[in-house]
Design a protein around this motif. Sequence first.
Motif, short mmCIF file in Angstrom:
data_model
loop_
_atom_site.label_atom_id
_atom_site.label_comp_id
_atom_site.label_asym_id
_atom_site.label_seq_id
_atom_site.Cartn_x
_atom_site.Cartn_y
_atom_site.Cartn_z
N VAL A 99 14.07 30.01 81.45
CA VAL A 99 15.44 30.29 81.01
C VAL A 99 15.52 30.31 79.49
O VAL A 99 16.20 31.17 78.90
N LEU A 100 14.82 29.41 78.84
CA LEU A 100 14.82 29.38 77.37
C LEU A 100 14.23 30.66 76.80
O LEU A 100 14.78 31.26 75.87
N ASP A 101 13.11 31.12 77.36
CA ASP A 101 12.50 32.38 76.91
C ASP A 101 13.48 33.54 77.10
O ASP A 101 13.63 34.40 76.22
N MET A 102 14.13 33.55 78.24
CA MET A 102 15.07 34.62 78.57
C MET A 102 16.23 34.65 77.57
O MET A 102 16.64 35.72 77.10
N GLY A 106 17.13 37.43 74.18
CA GLY A 106 18.36 38.20 74.25
C GLY A 106 18.61 38.86 75.59
O GLY A 106 19.41 39.80 75.69
N PHE A 107 17.94 38.37 76.63
CA PHE A 107 18.07 39.00 77.94
C PHE A 107 19.25 38.44 78.73
O PHE A 107 19.75 39.08 79.64
N PHE A 108 19.70 37.27 78.35
CA PHE A 108 20.77 36.59 79.09
C PHE A 108 22.07 36.70 78.31
O PHE A 108 22.19 36.15 77.21
N ASP A 109 23.07 37.38 78.87
CA ASP A 109 24.30 37.60 78.13
C ASP A 109 25.55 37.11 78.86
O ASP A 109 26.68 37.39 78.45
N ARG A 110 25.38 36.37 79.96
CA ARG A 110 26.52 35.87 80.70
C ARG A 110 27.09 34.61 80.07
O ARG A 110 26.36 33.84 79.45
N ASP A 111 28.40 34.42 80.22
CA ASP A 111 29.05 33.22 79.71
C ASP A 111 29.47 32.36 80.89
O ASP A 111 30.41 32.68 81.62
N TYR A 112 28.75 31.27 81.09
CA TYR A 112 29.06 30.33 82.17
C TYR A 112 29.63 29.03 81.60
O TYR A 112 29.50 27.97 82.21
N SER A 113 30.28 29.11 80.43
CA SER A 113 30.80 27.90 79.79
C SER A 113 31.70 27.13 80.74
O SER A 113 32.60 27.70 81.38
N LEU A 114 31.45 25.83 80.84
CA LEU A 114 32.18 24.98 81.77
C LEU A 114 33.40 24.36 81.09
O LEU A 114 33.37 24.04 79.90
N GLN A 115 34.46 24.18 81.87
CA GLN A 115 35.65 23.51 81.34
C GLN A 115 35.32 22.10 80.89
O GLN A 115 35.74 21.65 79.83
N THR A 156 14.67 36.80 87.39
CA THR A 156 13.84 37.74 88.15
C THR A 156 13.77 39.08 87.44
O THR A 156 12.68 39.67 87.30
N ARG A 157 14.92 39.56 86.98
CA ARG A 157 14.93 40.84 86.25
C ARG A 157 14.14 40.72 84.94
O ARG A 157 13.42 41.64 84.54
N TYR A 158 14.28 39.56 84.30
CA TYR A 158 13.56 39.34 83.04
C TYR A 158 12.05 39.34 83.25
O TYR A 158 11.31 40.02 82.52
N VAL A 159 11.59 38.60 84.25
CA VAL A 159 10.15 38.53 84.53
C VAL A 159 9.59 39.90 84.90
O VAL A 159 8.48 40.26 84.50
N ASN A 160 10.36 40.68 85.63
CA ASN A 160 9.91 42.02 86.02
C ASN A 160 9.88 42.99 84.84
O ASN A 160 9.25 44.05 84.93
#
Length: 320
Positions: A99-102, A106-115, A156-160
């Motif tokens: 996840v850190l590599d991803m 710059g492969f991860f662009d989702r915002d899952y910020s928690l309340q 999965t998309r990143y590894v591929n």
Amino acid sequence: MSFQRLAEALIPFFVTRQIFAGAGKVLQTPRGFHYCLSQRAQHICQEISGATTSSRSIINTRDEPHADAERYRRLHVIVGDSNMSEVATYLKIGTTALVLDMIEDGFFDRDYSLQSPVQAIRDISHDPTLREAIKLKDGRSITALQMQLEYLEYATRYVNSINADTTTKDVLARWADVLTKLESDPMQLSRELDWVIKRQLIDNFMNRHRLSWRDPKVSLLDLQYHDIRPDKGVYYRLVSNDHVDRITDDDAIEQAKHMPPQTTRARLRGEFIRQANLKGKDYRVDWVYLKLNDPERETILCKDPFQSHDERVERLIRSF
């Protein structure tokens, strides 16, 4: 990448990875005794802080790179449990690295910020059924399992998309398999994940001796599971009876005690210490320096953690 952006992307992952990385805990609360996923979740007080004991956080800001500070920084994560299971440890470290590599690529662009990450990590821990939904800042609700599945989909998309090595592909496959089993029936993982192994162990113990969660023997078994003495610990008894899955074996572990990774600075440090001990030399060693306790000898700085050979160190060893 800014530290803040890195933390925003990592914290939801850390909060939810306890569904496979949690070590399990018999917790006493004012409402009675409960079985939780995580030992540490109850003690997390902040998202980010500089303290490690007075105010435990998910990510700690203490920046000690133990390397060239111009090239490397330290990501200090103190939210993880103390795992006994090799599979859980492998997944905890492997998925976090992936996840850190991803994120860094710059492969991860989702915002899952928690309340409220602190409340979320506790709510998830308190629900071994994995149904507890947590609130995101954008108003959505999501379970820990659903969030892990979304991180997995991105990974999965990143590894591929890259030339991933065999270990990375294996981490991805194990991650997918574990999440699939958690989705259908967590007890399928009674050989792999600590919190499931321990839950089954305690359930069997209580049924056999007709005990309740309140019985001190149950809490004692919880502790004894983590006893790291091979001849005392309950986990090691499970290992000896082939009741848990392993990633490595005793021979490989014994070899690792005496043979550091040959592609890192540990090889240099290990060889220096070995030769100094053989020759009876007095020395000092830190993460970044080697020194004989002799005023005429220079201190050798080794700032690159990936440099496994250094002529200065090898020349010093030859001079013993």
